[in-house]
Design an enzyme around this catalytic site. Structure first.
Site, PDB file in Angstrom:
ATOM      1  N   ASN A   6      57.991  -0.238 -32.356  1.00 39.66           N
ATOM      2  CA  ASN A   6      58.431   0.419 -31.114  1.00 39.66           C
ATOM      3  C   ASN A   6      59.447  -0.481 -30.420  1.00 39.66           C
ATOM      4  O   ASN A   6      59.734  -1.579 -30.881  1.00 39.66           O
ATOM      5  CB  ASN A   6      57.227   0.719 -30.213  1.00 39.66           C
ATOM      6  CG  ASN A   6      56.475  -0.537 -29.834  1.00 39.66           C
ATOM      7  OD1 ASN A   6      56.991  -1.390 -29.125  1.00 39.66           O
ATOM      8  ND2 ASN A   6      55.249  -0.683 -30.351  1.00 39.66           N
ATOM      9  N   PRO A  34      42.774  -1.578 -34.598  1.00 39.64           N
ATOM     10  CA  PRO A  34      41.762  -1.888 -33.579  1.00 39.64           C
ATOM     11  C   PRO A  34      42.419  -1.926 -32.203  1.00 39.64           C
ATOM     12  O   PRO A  34      43.603  -2.247 -32.086  1.00 39.64           O
ATOM     13  CB  PRO A  34      41.258  -3.268 -33.976  1.00 39.64           C
ATOM     14  CG  PRO A  34      42.297  -3.836 -34.875  1.00 39.64           C
ATOM     15  CD  PRO A  34      42.996  -2.679 -35.525  1.00 39.64           C
TER      16      PRO A  34
HETATM   17  N1  CTP Z   1      46.357  -2.049 -26.654  1.00 41.41           N
HETATM   18  C1  CTP Z   1      45.683  -2.897 -27.508  1.00 41.41           C
HETATM   19  N2  CTP Z   1      45.467  -2.534 -28.786  1.00 41.41           N
HETATM   20  C2  CTP Z   1      45.897  -1.348 -29.248  1.00 41.41           C
HETATM   21  C3  CTP Z   1      46.585  -0.470 -28.388  1.00 41.41           C
HETATM   22  C4  CTP Z   1      46.800  -0.859 -27.095  1.00 41.41           C
HETATM   23  O1  CTP Z   1      45.299  -3.975 -27.085  1.00 41.41           O
HETATM   24  N3  CTP Z   1      45.677  -1.026 -30.507  1.00 41.41           N
HETATM   25  C5  CTP Z   1      46.523  -2.446 -25.254  1.00 41.41           C
HETATM   26  C6  CTP Z   1      47.956  -2.692 -24.818  1.00 41.41           C
HETATM   27  O2  CTP Z   1      48.327  -4.039 -24.999  1.00 41.41           O
HETATM   28  C7  CTP Z   1      47.896  -2.298 -23.353  1.00 41.41           C
HETATM   29  C8  CTP Z   1      46.856  -1.206 -23.306  1.00 41.41           C
HETATM   30  O3  CTP Z   1      46.065  -1.391 -24.472  1.00 41.41           O
HETATM   31  O4  CTP Z   1      47.448  -3.355 -22.550  1.00 41.41           O
HETATM   32  C9  CTP Z   1      47.359   0.204 -23.292  1.00 41.41           C
HETATM   33  O5  CTP Z   1      48.302   0.385 -24.308  1.00 41.41           O
HETATM   34  P1  CTP Z   1      49.035   1.797 -24.459  1.00 41.41           P
HETATM   35  O6  CTP Z   1      49.966   1.695 -25.610  1.00 41.41           O
HETATM   36  O7  CTP Z   1      49.547   2.222 -23.120  1.00 41.41           O
HETATM   37  O8  CTP Z   1      47.840   2.764 -24.753  1.00 41.41           O
HETATM   38  P2  CTP Z   1      47.007   3.074 -26.007  1.00 41.41           P
HETATM   39  O9  CTP Z   1      45.659   2.459 -25.852  1.00 41.41           O
HETATM   40  O10 CTP Z   1      47.754   2.681 -27.252  1.00 41.41           O
HETATM   41  O11 CTP Z   1      46.856   4.653 -25.890  1.00 41.41           O
HETATM   42  P3  CTP Z   1      47.973   5.806 -26.095  1.00 41.41           P
HETATM   43  O12 CTP Z   1      48.984   5.248 -27.067  1.00 41.41           O
HETATM   44  O13 CTP Z   1      47.178   6.923 -26.641  1.00 41.41           O
HETATM   45  O14 CTP Z   1      48.546   6.072 -24.740  1.00 41.41           O
END
Ligand code: CTP
Length: 407
Positions: free
Chosen positions: A216, A309
Site C-alpha cells: 500500500n 495476524p
Molecule cells: N493493524 C495491525 N495488524 C494488522 C492490521 C492492522 O496491527 N494486520 C493495526 C494498524 O497498525 C493500525 C490499526 O491496526 O494501528 C488499524 O489498521 P487499519 O488498516 O485501519 O484497519 P484494519 O484492522 O486493517 O481493518 P480494515 O482494513 O478492515 O479497515
C-alpha cells in the site's frame, strides 16, 4: 502538557536564516507554556523578522545592540546571559554555529553565548549542502563536546527551492525539548525518560513471487515523526519500519521489516515496552509466494489470500507483557468516526487515532502527504484536532502520552 514552563526565563536568540520567520511560532508556544521570553536578534536575523513583532509577542523589548544607550554596554551581555534559565538559539544559522564553535564574540548574541552558564539549546536551519558541509558538522561536533544540545533539523523542501536535511525542526518539537531539558535539570525528568516505546510505521510488502508484492501507499511519515517526538521527550524508542524511504530519527533504534509476519515478530521481540503506537498500514492479507516468477504463458495465477495476524489486536489483548498504553491508528475511507470507534472497541487498544485516507473538504488524505487531520478516540470520547503537519500531530500526541505517564 508535559511540563509547564511557568515563570521560566528563556532567552530566544534568533540568528540570520530565513527560518527566523518561524520564531514567532516558537515564541507563542513558549508563552503558552507560561515562560517569560526575552528575544535577542542578530543583525542577520533582523533581516527576516522585525524586532517590533517579537516585542509585541514577548511583551519585552528586543535585545539587538551591544551598544545600548539605556544600559551600560559592559554589563548588558552579562545580565542577559545570567538571567536566563535556558538559552535557545532558533534558528541557528551556519554562520552563528561557526561563531559559537570558535568562541567569537563580535556582536551581542555571540557575546551573550560566551558569557552564558545556563543550558544552551540550538535548533539549526540552513540549506542542506551547508548542513552536510564538513565545516558545519565539525562545528556541531565541537558544540556538542562543549555540552550544547542540538535539535537536528528536519528533512524537506527549503525556502531556496532545494530539498534535503536543513529545515528548522517543528516549533512543537523545539518547545518539547526545552521542557524536557529544563525538567531534567530540576531533577524532575520527563515522565517518559527511560521508558521504552515501540512504534510501527510504513506499509508491509507481502511477496507474490520474487518480483511482485501486495502493498500500500503508506509513507511511514506519521510513525517516524512519532518516534522522533517520543525520543525528544526522553523515551527509548524501537521503531519497526516497513519498506519506506525515510530518514531514521537520531537516537531511535530502527528495525526494518518487510512483511506483516516479520513486523509481528519484531514487535514481540521488542517487548517489554511501556507503550506501543502502531501506525503501520499492515497488509491484511498475504499469499503463499511462488519461488519462481509468474509468467504470462503460465496463464493467470490464482492467488489465495491468507489473513495476516492483527498485530494491534494481539498486542492489546496480551495476558502477559501488555504495554501499559497501546495506541492504534484507524485508516478509513468512509464513515471515519463510526468505523474507527468500532475498530477501537474490537481491537482492545487504549486509544485509537482516526484519519481519513481520502481527501475531504476539511482534511487531506492521510497517506503520503505531510499534513494530517486526526481524531483521538479514547474511553472518554472523541477529540478532533485541527489539520496540522504530521510532525505537529506527533508532538501533540507525545505530549498527551507524557501526561498519561505522569499520573
Ligand atoms: N493493524 C495491525 N495488524 C494488522 C492490521 C492492522 O496491527 N494486520 C493495526 C494498524 O497498525 C493500525 C490499526 O491496526 O494501528 C488499524 O489498521 P487499519 O488498516 O485501519 O484497519 P484494519 O484492522 O486493517 O481493518 P480494515 O482494513 O478492515 O479497515
Amino acid at each position: 502538557m508535559a511540563s509547564s514552563l511557568n515563570g521560566k526565563q528563556i532567552l530566544l536568540v534568533i540568528s540570520g536564516s530565513i527560518a527566523a520567520v518561524k520564531a514567532p511560532d516558537i515564541l507563542r508556544l513558549l508563552r503558552k507554556e507560561k515562560a517569560e521570553v526575552q528575544c535577542l536578534v542578530t543583525q542577520g536575523g533582523a533581516h527576516f523578522i522585525t524586532p517590533m513583532a517579537l516585542a509585541s509577542l514577548s511583551g519585552h523589548s528586543v535585545a539587538q545592540d551591544i551598544w545600548n544607550e539605556e544600559e551600560e554596554a559592559s554589563i548588558r551581555h552579562i545580565r542577559l546571559a545570567r538571567q536566563a534559565d535556558l538559552i535557545l538559539v532558533a534558528p541557528a544559522s551556519a554562520n552563528f554555529i561557526a561563531k559559537m564553535a570558535t568562541g567569537l564574540a563580535d556582536d551581542l548574541a555571540s557575546t551573550v553565548l560566551l558569557a552564558a552558564d545556563s543550558p544552551v539549546l540550538i535548533a539549526p536551519a540552513m540549506n542542506h549542502r551547508m548542513w552536510h558541509h564538513a565545516a558545519t558538522q565539525r562545528n556541531l561536533a565541537q558544540l556538542r563536546a562543549d555540552g550544547i544540545q542540538c535539535i537536528n533539523p528536519d528533512e524537506g523542501m527549503m525556502a531556496c527551492g532545494e530539498s534535503g536535511v536543513g529545515r528548522l525542526a517543528e516549533p512543537q518539537r523545539i518547545v518539547a525539548t526545552v521542557q524536557s531539558l529544563l525538567s531534567e535539570r530540576e531533577g524532575g525528568g520527563s515522565p517518559l525518560k527511560g521508558r521504552h516505546f515501540i512504534v510501527t510505521a510504513g506499509p508491509t510488502h507481502e511477496p507474490i513471487d520474487p518480483v511482485r508484492y501486495l502493498g500500500n501507499r503508506s509513507s511511514g511519515k506519521q510513525g517516524f515523526a512519532i518516534a522522533e517526538a517520543l525520543h525528544s521527550y526522553g523515551a527509548q524508542v524501537t521503531l519497526i519500519a516497513g519498506p519506506v524511504d525515510a530518514v531514521t530519527p537520531v537516537g531511535v533504534e530502527r528495525i526494518d521489516v518487510k512483511t506483516a509476519l516479520e513486523m509481528k515478530a519484531a514487535v514481540e521481540n521488542a517487548l517489554p515496552a511501556d507503550g506501543a503506537i502502531l501506525t503501520a498500514a499492515v497488509a491484511d492479507w498475504r499469499v503463499e509466494p511462488s519461488t519462481s516468477k509468474y509468467k504470462k504463458e503460465g496463464g493467470k495465477p490464482s492467488l489465495t489470500l491468507i489473513e495476516n495476524p492483527d498485530i494491534l489486536a494481539e498486542l492489546s489483548q496480551r495476558k502477559t507483557n501488555r504495554p501499559r498504553l497501546v495506541i492504534g491508528f484507524a485508516a478509513e475511507s468512509d464513515n471515519l468516526l463510526e468505523n474507527a470507534v468500532t475498530k477501537f472497541k474490537k481491537k482492545g487498544c487504549d486509544w485509537i487515532i482516526a484519519n481519513s485516507i481520502v481527501a475531504t473538504k476539511e482534511a487531506p488524505a492521510a497517506m503520503g502527504g505531510d499534513d494530517n487531520r486526526v481524531h483521538l478516540i479514547t474511553q472518554k470520547g472523541i477529540e478532533s484536532w485541527d489539520r496540522m503537519s504530521k510532525k505537529a500531530v506527533a508532538c501533540k500526541l507525545a505530549n498527551y502520552i507524557t501526561h498519561y505517564f505522569k499520573v
